[in-house]
Scaffold this motif. Structure first.
Motif, PDB file in Angstrom:
ATOM      1  N   HIS A 128      -0.580   8.106 101.763  1.00  0.00           N
ATOM      2  CA  HIS A 128       0.134   7.624 100.586  1.00  0.00           C
ATOM      3  C   HIS A 128      -0.286   6.180 100.342  1.00  0.00           C
ATOM      4  O   HIS A 128      -0.956   5.567 101.180  1.00  0.00           O
ATOM      5  CB  HIS A 128       1.649   7.718 100.767  1.00  0.00           C
ATOM      6  CG  HIS A 128       2.184   6.826 101.847  1.00  0.00           C
ATOM      7  ND1 HIS A 128       2.126   7.157 103.190  1.00  0.00           N
ATOM      8  CD2 HIS A 128       2.758   5.586 101.801  1.00  0.00           C
ATOM      9  CE1 HIS A 128       2.653   6.185 103.917  1.00  0.00           C
ATOM     10  NE2 HIS A 128       3.035   5.213 103.092  1.00  0.00           N
ATOM     11  N   TRP A 185       2.226  12.563  95.864  1.00  0.00           N
ATOM     12  CA  TRP A 185       1.637  12.390  97.191  1.00  0.00           C
ATOM     13  C   TRP A 185       1.738  13.656  98.038  1.00  0.00           C
ATOM     14  O   TRP A 185       0.902  13.880  98.914  1.00  0.00           O
ATOM     15  CB  TRP A 185       2.275  11.210  97.902  1.00  0.00           C
ATOM     16  CG  TRP A 185       1.813   9.915  97.322  1.00  0.00           C
ATOM     17  CD1 TRP A 185       2.518   9.039  96.560  1.00  0.00           C
ATOM     18  CD2 TRP A 185       0.487   9.372  97.433  1.00  0.00           C
ATOM     19  NE1 TRP A 185       1.733   7.979  96.188  1.00  0.00           N
ATOM     20  CE2 TRP A 185       0.478   8.159  96.713  1.00  0.00           C
ATOM     21  CE3 TRP A 185      -0.682   9.778  98.063  1.00  0.00           C
ATOM     22  CZ2 TRP A 185      -0.658   7.356  96.613  1.00  0.00           C
ATOM     23  CZ3 TRP A 185      -1.810   8.990  97.963  1.00  0.00           C
ATOM     24  CH2 TRP A 185      -1.796   7.791  97.241  1.00  0.00           C
ATOM     25  N   TYR A 243       6.878   4.826 102.704  1.00  0.00           N
ATOM     26  CA  TYR A 243       6.878   6.278 102.552  1.00  0.00           C
ATOM     27  C   TYR A 243       8.289   6.838 102.417  1.00  0.00           C
ATOM     28  O   TYR A 243       8.519   7.792 101.663  1.00  0.00           O
ATOM     29  CB  TYR A 243       6.171   6.931 103.743  1.00  0.00           C
ATOM     30  CG  TYR A 243       6.001   8.426 103.600  1.00  0.00           C
ATOM     31  CD1 TYR A 243       5.186   8.956 102.601  1.00  0.00           C
ATOM     32  CD2 TYR A 243       6.655   9.313 104.449  1.00  0.00           C
ATOM     33  CE1 TYR A 243       5.027  10.327 102.453  1.00  0.00           C
ATOM     34  CE2 TYR A 243       6.502  10.683 104.317  1.00  0.00           C
ATOM     35  CZ  TYR A 243       5.690  11.189 103.305  1.00  0.00           C
ATOM     36  OH  TYR A 243       5.536  12.546 103.163  1.00  0.00           O
ATOM     37  N   TYR A 303      -1.239  15.495  96.939  1.00  0.00           N
ATOM     38  CA  TYR A 303      -2.439  14.855  97.476  1.00  0.00           C
ATOM     39  C   TYR A 303      -2.689  15.268  98.921  1.00  0.00           C
ATOM     40  O   TYR A 303      -3.837  15.456  99.336  1.00  0.00           O
ATOM     41  CB  TYR A 303      -2.306  13.334  97.382  1.00  0.00           C
ATOM     42  CG  TYR A 303      -3.502  12.583  97.926  1.00  0.00           C
ATOM     43  CD1 TYR A 303      -4.619  12.355  97.132  1.00  0.00           C
ATOM     44  CD2 TYR A 303      -3.531  12.111  99.239  1.00  0.00           C
ATOM     45  CE1 TYR A 303      -5.736  11.674  97.620  1.00  0.00           C
ATOM     46  CE2 TYR A 303      -4.636  11.431  99.739  1.00  0.00           C
ATOM     47  CZ  TYR A 303      -5.731  11.218  98.923  1.00  0.00           C
ATOM     48  OH  TYR A 303      -6.819  10.551  99.418  1.00  0.00           O
TER      49      TYR A 303
END
Length: 701
Positions: free
Chosen positions: A615, A591, A578, A594
């Motif tokens: 993620h 992401w 990440y 998202y």
């Protein structure tokens, strides 16, 4: 209306004798499709009700094979590895049953029947009405009839060969059965399982009954009839001489379905070598059945049925906006009769509540082909319910033997790659191979650490099924049950496996109910942060500072078992985590978008535990090593329920559990160096010599 008993007729007012103690169940019973007798269609302990020209056979409470819910032998639930009968009946059996129907009992109007092989469903099972394809026989559900008969009261619609009931009449026949069922059980849903033409018919019925609690299961629905290759052939069929019509089924038979998959039905769940060796003989046995269309559907009947398909498709398509029912479309990717794949996508856009499951390799006759289990699809989409609202615990059905054998996480190559080695600790502290240290009596709470992407939970849950023969309910992040359309291709195969295996959305209420049911529960306190850890964080716990689950476990006297799992570093190598994603603009933007609106179960806690960003980390597979699990000594809280409000005791217990998990991981990291079968090559050699993946040796405890 009249009630017909033997040769006598007694007047009866509509629904005058229908009450909660007398339900309409099966209509006509058909003999077992495998063991044929000369009497192919028969009625057992039934009374025949003729309503508007439609034959209905209703069974009393004591019918031996009535499929009713009364009687002392009605099951409350299905045990793990229940026999679903998948593979015991094939297209050949369905064709034989169809021929028996049309040669021995094919006069009169359309009627309902229930095959004997359905048996008795378990308690409070809803009604399922099967609407057949263009053949009209109602036997096309044979491959799935035993499994569906365990959880539904199945009724199959049979349309006699020379019957010319128009579309409106067929709709009324189905609506009448729905009305009777709704009168008897107003709080139960009614399922319509439509195959091809039956799918279009089901949509037409749903459009007219928007206030009825319907659930539609559509297998390659014929709502795309105008785009099919059959539509232009209507004029050809009409002009074809009767003596040449027998050639027609042979000419179009290559387009019907995937014959190899039809022949593989009886080999489902077996190893690949055995399946391949049996395939030629299976194809030879099934070939005569594949060309039986000319006998089942004569020329004039085919022309009439095609008009019905055209009418049903037009009717349904013009009223899709009125459909409020839940809809599940089971579509084939290689359907050469209908553009089923694209039709499923169209319906999912136009219908209010529509789920799609696509089977790329299957043909038009998807219900007769391997790799498709209708009940599994219904279960995985959470569309099975016995009352007006779905209850994720009460409506859960454990794995059948076929579902277990055909699971993607129980294939020989997956088991070989994981090489899962499980150890448990007895009450005297002795560590043993296997799960003997896990109590059979619940409630049991198993608490442990997550590996990357939570891949470790799959072999763990499957081994519990294999060895202990019960469900280990994994408490899972709720977002995994709400997948967006753009991520369906990647995530749905994974989440479907989880749902079938018993995964439950994590919440205080679900946790409470599982413990109250004395279930075995799997909990990961580290959640998403631990499952999506960063580089250099293998084996690091991201648990909340304060206990969350301990109080509830103590309140119900649950046995708590801390477990540690290792092996991620032997399977995967994390490449992009990440922190790396945040440095790559387009990935960070994707992401971030998202995660907008996603539920963060740790929001407000502060610290690393609150950083639960969804993620997809990027990783490379390694030459597989092995994953290990050690279940620590059981912590008994039974008899200490009175301490569920003692904060000091609860915090001390929480710290003990966390410490035990760390110690278990440390033990495994040290002992795995002594494992002679840690490498996949060594395990493969063992498999070749011993022929089994069960209990491949590991280190000495």
């Amino acid at each position: 209306m009249a009630l017909t008993l033997s040769n006598s007729t007694v007047p009866l007012s509509p629904l005058s004798t229908l009450n909660e103690n007398h339900k309409l169940h099966s209509c006509v019973h058909i003999k077992d499709l495998v063991t044929r007798s000369q009497e192919s269609v028969w009625i057992c302990g039934a009374s025949s009700v003729n309503r508007k020209g439609t034959d209905v056979i209703s069974y009393g409470d004591g019918g031996e094979n009535g499929g009713g819910n009364s009687g002392e032998d009605v099951l409350e639930e299905l045990k793990t590895f229940w026999d679903d009968g998948y593979g015991t009946q094939t297209i050949k059996d369905c064709a034989v049953a169809a021929m028996d129907l049309i040669t021995t009992s094919d006069k009169g109007p359309p009627r309902w029947f229930c095959p004997v092989t359905c048996g008795k469903p378990f308690k409070d099972s809803p009604l399922l009405l099967y609407l057949p394809g263009i053949d009209g026989t109602g036997t096309g559900l044979g491959v799935h009839i035993k499994s569906l008969g365990k959880v539904f009261r199945v009724q199959c619609l049979h349309i006699p060969v020379w019957d010319r009931t128009p579309l409106e009449g067929l709709i009324e026949i189905v609506e009448e059965m729905m009305m009777i069922e709704h009168t008897l059980s107003p709080n139960k849903p009614i399922y319509l399982l439509g195959d091809s033409f039956g799918g279009a018919l089901a949509l037409a019925i749903a459009a007219r009954n928007s206030t009825t609690d319907l659930i539609l299961i559509l297998a390659n629905p014929a709502t795309s009839y105008e785009k099919t290759m059959i539509h232009p052939l209507m004029s050809v069929i009409k002009s074809l001489p009767e003596e040449h019509y027998g050639i027609f089924p042979y000419a179009i038979s290559p387009f019907f379905g995937n014959y190899i998959k039809m022949a593989m039905v009886r080999s489902t769940g077996r190893n690949h070598m055995q399946t391949l060796s049996e395939l030629p003989a299976n194809i030879r046995n099934d070939l005569p059945s594949l060309t039986s269309l000319a006998r089942i559907v004569p020329k004039d009947t085919l022309a009439w049925r095609l008009k019905l398909v055209e009418s049903a498709a037009a009717y349904a398509n013009s009223r899709l906006h009125a459909i409020t029912a839940q809809v599940l479309v089971i579509a084939s990717g290689n359907d050469y009769m209908l553009p089923s794949k694209y039709e499923a996508q169209r319906l999912s856009r136009l219908l209010k509540h529509c789920e799609v499951r696509l089977f790329e390799e299957n043909g038009h006759t998807i219900l007769l082909e391997s790799d498709v289990n209708v009940l599994s699809v219904i279960k995985a989409t959470h569309m099975y319910r016995r009352f007006s609202k779905h209850d994720i615990l009460k409506d859960f059905i454990s794995l059948s033997i076929t579902e277990f054998k055909t699971s993607a996480v129980d294939t020989w190559w997956y088991r070989l790659a994981m090489g899962a080695a499980l150890f448990s600790t007895m009450e005297d502290g002795k560590i043993v191979r296997g799960l003997a240290g896990i109590p059979d009596e619940g409630p049991v709470l198993i608490v442990g650490n997550h590996m990357l992407m939570a891949f470790d939970s799959f072999p763990l849950v499957m081994e519990f099924h294999r060895e202990k023969k019960y469900v280990l309910h994994s408490l899972t992040h709720p977002e995994l049950f709400n997948i967006n359309a753009e991520h369906e291709d990647v995530m749905i195969p994974v989440t479907d496996i989880m749902k079938l295996g018993g995964a439950i959305p994590v919440s205080g209420r679900n946790f409470f109910r599982l413990l109250a049911k004395k279930s075995h529960v799997l909990l990961y306190p580290g959640g998403v942060r631990e499952a999506l850890h960063r580089k250099g964080e293998i084996g690091k716990l991201f648990w909340p500072e304060k206990q969350e689950f301990v109080r509830m476990a103590v309140k119900y006297g649950a046995t708590i078992i801390p477990y540690g799992g290792v092996g991620e570093d032997d399977i995967l190598e994390l490449i992009v985590d990440y922190n790396d994603i945040k440095k790559i603009p387009f990935l960070n933007l994707m992401w971030t978008a998202y995660n907008q609106g996603r539920k963060n179960l740790r929001e407000g806690m502060g610290g690393e535990i609150a950083q639960q960003h969804f993620h997809m980390p990027y990783f490379l597979p390694k030459r597989p090593g092995r994953v290990y699990y050690l279940f620590g000594k059981p912590i008994i809280t039974k008899g200490k329920e009175h301490m569920s409000n003692d904060k000091d005791y609860l915090q001390e217990l929480y710290s003990q559990i966390k410490c035990d998990v760390k110690n278990n991981m440390a033990y495994l990291l040290k002992k795995r160096e002594e494992d002679p079968y840690r490498d996949i090559v060594d395990r493969f050699v063992w498999l070749m010599i011993n022929g089994t993946l069960d209990q491949i040796p590991s280190f000495e405890t």
